[in-house]
Design a protein around this motif. Sequence first.
Motif, mmCIF file in Angstrom:
data_model
loop_
_atom_site.group_PDB
_atom_site.id
_atom_site.type_symbol
_atom_site.label_atom_id
_atom_site.label_comp_id
_atom_site.label_asym_id
_atom_site.label_seq_id
_atom_site.Cartn_x
_atom_site.Cartn_y
_atom_site.Cartn_z
ATOM 1 N N TYR A 187 0.826 -1.221 0.000
ATOM 2 C CA TYR A 187 0.000 0.000 0.000
ATOM 3 C C TYR A 187 0.857 1.267 0.000
ATOM 4 O O TYR A 187 0.382 2.342 0.355
ATOM 5 C CB TYR A 187 -0.929 -0.016 1.220
ATOM 6 C CG TYR A 187 -1.822 -1.226 1.220
ATOM 7 C CD1 TYR A 187 -2.973 -1.272 0.437
ATOM 8 C CD2 TYR A 187 -1.473 -2.371 1.944
ATOM 9 C CE1 TYR A 187 -3.767 -2.409 0.393
ATOM 10 C CE2 TYR A 187 -2.256 -3.515 1.899
ATOM 11 C CZ TYR A 187 -3.403 -3.522 1.122
ATOM 12 O OH TYR A 187 -4.170 -4.656 1.069
ATOM 13 N N THR A 213 3.470 -3.992 -5.128
ATOM 14 C CA THR A 213 2.562 -4.725 -6.009
ATOM 15 C C THR A 213 1.884 -3.771 -6.978
ATOM 16 O O THR A 213 1.779 -2.570 -6.693
ATOM 17 C CB THR A 213 1.492 -5.474 -5.183
ATOM 18 O OG1 THR A 213 0.639 -6.188 -6.077
ATOM 19 C CG2 THR A 213 0.645 -4.522 -4.357
ATOM 20 N N LYS A 216 -2.826 -2.855 -6.099
ATOM 21 C CA LYS A 216 -3.630 -1.919 -5.328
ATOM 22 C C LYS A 216 -3.637 -0.535 -5.972
ATOM 23 O O LYS A 216 -4.583 -0.196 -6.661
ATOM 24 C CB LYS A 216 -3.116 -1.860 -3.883
ATOM 25 C CG LYS A 216 -2.943 -3.257 -3.242
ATOM 26 C CD LYS A 216 -4.250 -3.877 -2.815
ATOM 27 C CE LYS A 216 -4.224 -5.386 -2.538
ATOM 28 N NZ LYS A 216 -3.266 -5.874 -1.576
HETATM 29 C C1 LIG Z 1 -2.923 -7.004 -1.101
HETATM 30 C C2 LIG Z 1 -1.664 -7.281 -0.401
HETATM 31 C C3 LIG Z 1 -0.567 -7.765 -1.123
HETATM 32 C C4 LIG Z 1 -0.645 -7.921 -2.606
HETATM 33 O O1 LIG Z 1 -0.729 -9.188 -3.051
HETATM 34 P P1 LIG Z 1 -0.616 -9.472 -4.614
HETATM 35 O O2 LIG Z 1 -0.262 -10.906 -4.617
HETATM 36 O O3 LIG Z 1 0.462 -8.607 -5.173
HETATM 37 O O4 LIG Z 1 -1.944 -9.170 -5.216
HETATM 38 C C5 LIG Z 1 0.620 -7.967 -0.443
HETATM 39 N N1 LIG Z 1 0.742 -7.695 0.867
HETATM 40 C C6 LIG Z 1 -0.287 -7.226 1.576
HETATM 41 C C7 LIG Z 1 -0.092 -6.897 3.023
HETATM 42 C C8 LIG Z 1 -1.526 -7.011 0.971
HETATM 43 O O5 LIG Z 1 -2.547 -6.565 1.694
#
Ligand SMILES: *Cc1c(COP(=O)(O)O)cnc(C)c1O
Length: 358
Positions: A187, A213, A216
């Motif tokens: 995030y 990532t 998001k």
């Molecule tokens: C959403 C999230 C991810 C992302 O996961 P992806 O596999 O890249 O979709 C990673 N770490 C956290 C803490 C998350 O909430």
Amino acid sequence: MPVLLNVNENPYAPGTAVVATIADAVRAAASGLNRYPDRDFLGLRSDLAAYLGTESGVRLDAAQLWAANGSNEVMLHVLQAFGGPGRTAVSFAPTYSMYPEYARDTHTRWVVGRRAEDFTLDPDHAREVIAREQPSVVLLASPNNPTGTALPAATVAAVCEAALEVAVPTGPGGEPAPAVVVVDEAYGEFRRAGTPSALGMLARYPNLAVARTMSKAFALAGARVGYLAASRAFVDALRVVRLPYHLSAVTQAVARAALSHADELLAQVEELRAERDATVAWLRSLRHADGRPLEVAESDANFVLFGEFTDRHAVWAGLLERGVLIRETGPDGWLRVSIGTRDEMRAFRDALVEVAGL
Ligand SMILES: *Cc1c(COP(=O)(O)O)cnc(C)c1O
């Protein structure tokens, strides 16, 4: 179709210009699909390094970047490379519910320390857990899911220092190794002004990695692209454990096309941050029926954790009945709402007032 505010997705679908570039890139990749993809995906890694340079002002080399099918797979690579039977991974609860799964899938012992009442992490407690458990991997989510809490640079530094003191046996003839620290910044782009990224600390700590990532802020959860920045040696250790050709030519093409539109894809981040701050302020203005004020966690992410309800399940179910799906997660009594569009947040507010009698 309910208002979906449960898995921290970006509520804004990619716009027509982005969709067109992605479609063109996939068409071009399709004509070469008889061949295996570039297994080291240097084009994508170099685009990611350039993006992080713009986003956080930290200069990185393509060889310091790694990517996989979602940051979930990136973290699995980290556990495959550095965890395993006889080794330990540590994190601090409440935190991301997937971490214990990576540990389980790699037969790594899983240990959780705790976060404070306000969901911050006490550096002394972190040091003590690391010294006692001698983990090979430490996972820190910042901003943390499900609480939204970002860690100050001093806390990340304290954890990296403690991790350097660890001596993980590496087998016959091998020098003991320090623990690696992964700061999961899924995030990161939603952090408030003044909240630092751990990317700025990579040059100081060879045992540190920062995971990001495209799921998001980039509104690309369906494409499955996550990545990590670290020292070259760290990235080289991940190259050993990935499956051959783990990142398809189509995925590489989609990610690079999306990165070429980073500005458009990230355009709504500002709006979501403002909506997040407004949601925090609104929730803080409320009182439970018995006069207690609502507890609302500080958030640097695109979601807000709030409580404490005597029966959170009833509140969650009442919202769902009114077409608003949020998440029953975090410590008992708390609920998490992802930030949606302005209209979706209005629907959430109206439903919450009705259900919880606030
Ligand atoms: C959403 C999230 C991810 C992302 O996961 P992806 O596999 O890249 O979709 C990673 N770490 C956290 C803490 C998350 O909430």
